[in-house]
Structure formats: C-alpha cells, structure tokens
Design an enzyme around this catalytic site. Sequence first.
Site, PDB file in Angstrom:
ATOM      1  N   HIS A 159     -12.297  -0.877  -1.410  1.00 40.07           N
ATOM      2  CA  HIS A 159     -11.718   0.391  -0.967  1.00 40.07           C
ATOM      3  C   HIS A 159     -12.764   1.508  -0.988  1.00 40.07           C
ATOM      4  CE1 HIS A 159      -8.261  -1.995  -2.278  1.00 40.07           C
ATOM      5  NE2 HIS A 159      -7.508  -1.253  -1.484  1.00 40.07           N
TER       6      HIS A 159
ATOM      7  N   ASP B  49     -10.926  -0.659   2.751  1.00 40.27           N
ATOM      8  CA  ASP B  49      -9.621  -0.071   3.049  1.00 40.27           C
ATOM      9  C   ASP B  49      -9.470   1.378   2.571  1.00 40.27           C
ATOM     10  OD1 ASP B  49      -9.171  -2.690   3.820  1.00 40.27           O
ATOM     11  OD2 ASP B  49      -7.226  -2.847   2.817  1.00 40.27           O
TER      12      ASP B  49
HETATM   13 ZN   LIG Z   1      -4.600   0.215   1.450  1.00 37.43          ZN
END
Ligand SMILES: [Zn+2]
Length: 303
Positions: free
Chosen positions: A271, A126
């Site tokens: 992430h 992400d």
């Molecule tokens: Zn996010």
Amino acid sequence: MLSDRHIKFPMASHITSRRLLLVAAGMSLLGGASACKGPWSGGDGVAAAPEGRTEVLATETPGAPVPSATSSPTPSPVPPSAAASATPSAAGTSGVQPVRKALSDAESKPVYELDPAQRVVALTIDDGPDPRYTPQVLALLQQHGIRATFFLIGENAVEHPALVREIADRGHHIANHTWTHPDLRHMSESAVRDELERTSDLLQRTTGRLPTWFRAPGGDFSPVSLRVAADLGLRNMSWTVDPRDWSRPGTSAIIDTVLKEVRPGSIVLNHDGGGDRSQTVAALKTYLPVLIDSGYLFTAPPN
Ligand SMILES: [Zn+2]
C-alpha cells in the site's frame, strides 16, 4: 466462495521486468526483458507486447520519467498503450477511445496468482495515490526497473491528478480500486456500479486509458461486484502474498512475510496510501533487490 486460485494464462502477453546489470560505478542500470509467455491475457484479446523491450534506466534521478518503450532501443513494435502513456492527454483527443468490453465468465473470476511455472512476481500497490508515499515508491520502482500495478482510489485520484498521470507516464499499470474504498459485499448493484464506473471514468479522463483491472477493497469481491466489473470490462485481481503492511507491523515483518511467502507467480500486495506507509517504502527498499537477485521478473498487465 472464490476458490479458483490457479487460473492459468495461456496467451503471450507482457513481461516487463528485467535482470539488473550494474553497468558502471555511475550506477546506470541495463534492464533486459525476458521473453516468455505472459500471464495476463487470459483470452481477452490483448495483443502481445514486445518482449524484447529493453530499457536503460538512470538511477538517482527522482522526478525523471522512466524511459518507456517509446524511447526504447528495442526493434520491436511499440505497444500503442506505451505510446499513449507518453502523451496521455492526446489519447483522449486522438479519436482512439478505449472501448469497454464485457468479459466472459472465465475472465470474470478473480486472479489470485499467475502461472507458477514462470519465475514472475506481480507487485501491486493499493490505496493511492498519496503525495507523501507514491513518489517514493515510484522512485524505487524506477531505480530497480520494475513495472507495477497501482490500484487507485477515485477520491484520492481526483485530488492528485498529476500524480496519477506520473504513475501512468512512468509505464505502470493504472487500475480501479473503487471511488471511496467501501466494503462492496452488502451494497446494491447500482451503488457498486457507481463506485466502479465513476473511478474508471476518472482514470480514463486523467490518463487517457480505460482501466481494465479492478480490485475490491479488502479483496472482498461479491457476486454483485463480479457482475458489475464484468459488465464494465474490468478483470478482478486478488493477491497471493499479503504482508499486512497497512497495519504497520514493522518494516522487518513486512520484509519477512514477503520473502518467506513469495513464490513464482505470486501477486504481492502493498500500500502507498491510507495512512503512514513509511514502513512499506522501507520494506520495498530492502526486499525488491533481494527478489531481483533471486531471479524474479516483475510483471504488470499491459496498459
Ligand atoms: Zn485498498
């Protein structure tokens, strides 16, 4: 509020990861895809992708595209999406425009995990793209022959269109993570729609593919966001395993959480954007081979 954590996907779809065989000291890796029913279709009419997809991956070639199904020796038909991924710029001019399709109620529910009867893991990345960390993540995924899902933020994607195309060209799934990464829970429907629609439009223009999956920032879906996503043809993906890598808890903590909590059907959250993600990259470097050696297959939605 959103309690359906065991949505099952009865239709065959797309499992793309593979066991790795060390072929030679030259470190060529042979990836053999697994043929089994896939977790992604959920009645959305997505055609089953060829399960015999086999890829020969050359390691240590940063920058080189992963040989996709377009160059695969598999006799199975190449999915149109994979063909498009090799020529993303052509997709928008070929007259084959992706069509938005409103979703059914069942399809609109967030997916928290995949079929636990299958030894599959969905790796989701992400908040990118990020020029510092996304290339490192892509190199690791290529090294291990893993397809992942990248939930991209529009305002990052618009700054780094070449990186967006590289993610897509390497066969990963491009998904929508809003334009500015806001908390959607207290926003008006028109503001939510703007966040989602603007991002989908950009990603379509950049890759030639209209996103079909969405993740709310923080996993905070709302009734409004679910309605808007359904209207835009976006299914909602949450996660099962969250090592909170964004908080930089230490590389070993990220590794430990993933390896302790992962189970068949897990959706793992990591992430590659939003700050210093060197711990995430280091953790991936360690835990990906462990999961592969444990027999997990990595999956991402069809493109
Ligand atoms: Zn996010």
